[in-house]
Design a protein around this motif. Structure first.
Motif, PDB file in Angstrom:
ATOM      1  N   GLU A 252       0.833  -1.245  -0.030  1.00  0.00           N
ATOM      2  CA  GLU A 252       0.036  -0.043   0.043  1.00  0.00           C
ATOM      3  C   GLU A 252       1.062   1.397   0.091  1.00  0.00           C
ATOM      4  O   GLU A 252       0.540   2.186  -0.428  1.00  0.00           O
ATOM      5  N   GLU A 253       1.975   1.198   0.672  1.00  0.00           N
ATOM      6  CA  GLU A 253       2.791   2.274   0.582  1.00  0.00           C
ATOM      7  C   GLU A 253       3.240   2.711  -0.908  1.00  0.00           C
ATOM      8  O   GLU A 253       3.566   3.825  -1.233  1.00  0.00           O
ATOM      9  N   GLU A 254       3.601   1.524  -1.524  1.00  0.00           N
ATOM     10  CA  GLU A 254       3.819   1.447  -2.971  1.00  0.00           C
ATOM     11  C   GLU A 254       2.765   2.274  -3.896  1.00  0.00           C
ATOM     12  O   GLU A 254       2.973   2.946  -4.694  1.00  0.00           O
ATOM     13  N   ALA A 255       1.669   1.899  -3.350  1.00  0.00           N
ATOM     14  CA  ALA A 255       0.439   2.307  -4.226  1.00  0.00           C
ATOM     15  C   ALA A 255       0.324   3.923  -3.749  1.00  0.00           C
ATOM     16  O   ALA A 255       0.011   4.525  -4.607  1.00  0.00           O
ATOM     17  N   ILE A 256       0.621   4.356  -2.903  1.00  0.00           N
ATOM     18  CA  ILE A 256       0.413   5.767  -2.425  1.00  0.00           C
ATOM     19  C   ILE A 256       1.621   6.383  -3.204  1.00  0.00           C
ATOM     20  O   ILE A 256       1.307   7.381  -3.968  1.00  0.00           O
TER      21      ILE A 256
END
Length: 333
Positions: A252-256
């Protein structure tokens, strides 16, 4: 020898018998030898006389689902027939707050929300343990082929990645559901929380499908990637739930990060800032004049919330406790 009158009488009798009691009957008379050869097939099981058939047909017509008039709104505003079945199940019309008819069947007005876009997007879980580092570098490794394949096509990138992002919540919720059944215990709300996450990610996909249309090879890629990722995450969650949740947190950090780049391209004018899809306006309760940029903003906020939930779940496991011992953050948007 049989006279011509006898042949006629026999034929009439057999014809009458055939129509009432047999599926078929053929009577042939050989003129030269005046010998009658008859082939008669056995009675057909279930064949009834005309009056019984008429009654049964009438009963079947009465039992057929009644079809009412056209009802707008079952599926994205398309007109479709509202079907009422024998079982008494009927899709009632749902109204919005302003009194207009709700047009979506995939979600209802009470499932919509306003996303908290003020959430801190820079929070990061610093990997410290071996499992943390494994989860972190697994995600970093997966990002490299993704960047290579999609490059700066962020619309297609978002659409394709959401087909994978919706898997962890479903797998985790399913496994917790089975565990709850086996152990005769509550889940602390975590089953619902993880399934909510999976549904939210799926709604991201439904939204971006209106913006970017997948090519045939991208659809084929979904089959391959989703099949591998589902089974890998399934095994990973069984072996170590804390590793699985930690990996999703980093994902999810990469998605952000990806959605932030998407916004930068929109601001630079490299991607057209088209009007927001109708499904996004209703799902996130956006203003009617919202644009694609507004949609990306709320989707990015959703990913930040999923980041927090999964890192939180992993922390619970790291403290030697089970998820059921801590109330799940239901409705955390």
């Amino acid at each position: 020898m049989m006279s011509r009158g006898g042949n006629t009488l026999a034929t009439s009798l057999m014809t009458g018998v055939r129509t009432r009691y047999f599926s078929a009957a053929t009577v042939r008379t050989m003129s030269n030898e005046a010998v009658m050869n008859t082939w008669i097939r056995a009675p057909v099981v279930g064949l009834r006389n005309k009056s019984t058939l008429a009654v049964d047909d009438k009963e079947r017509q009465e039992e057929k689902p009644a079809v009412k008039g056209l009802a707008s709104g079952g599926n994205g505003g398309k007109d479709e027939k509202s079907i009422v079945s024998y079982w008494g199940i009927e899709s009632g019309k749902v109204k919005k707050d302003d009194g207009t008819e709700w047009r979506w069947s995939c979600f209802r007005p009470w499932e919509t929300y306003q996303s908290n876009t003020s959430i801190d997007l820079k929070k990061h879980h610093v990997p410290s343990t071996l499992l943390d580092k494994m989860a972190y570098w697994t995600v970093k490794t997966l990002r490299w082929p993704t960047d290579l394949f999609f490059q700066r096509r962020y619309g297609c990138r978002a659409m394709m990645l959401e087909t994978v992002a919706a898997v962890p919540g479903m797998v985790g919720g399913m496994l917790l559901h089975c565990k709850s059944l086996r152990r005769f215990e509550h889940s602390g709300g975590w089953i619902k929380a993880l399934l909510e996450e999976a549904e939210n990610e799926r709604m991201h996909l439904m939204t971006f499908m209106e913006v970017a249309k997948p090519r045939w090879y991208e659809r084929a890629l979904v089959f391959a990637v989703q099949g591998v990722f589902f089974n890998a995450y399934f095994l990973g969650y069984i072996i170590s739930p804390k590793f699985a949740h930690q990996m999703v947190g980093y994902l999810e950090e990469e998605a952000i990060h990806s959605y932030t780049e998407f916004l930068n391209e929109l601001d630079k004018g490299n991607i057209e800032n088209v009007p927001a899809p109708a499904i996004a306006i209703d799902y996130w309760r956006l203003p009617a004049d919202s644009t694609l940029r507004d949609v990306v903003m709320v989707v990015r906020a959703d990913e930040a919330h999923h980041r927090d939930v999964n890192h939180f779940a992993s922390d619970i496991h790291y403290q030697g406790r089970e998820l059921k011992e801590t109330a799940a953050p239901l409705g955390y948007h």
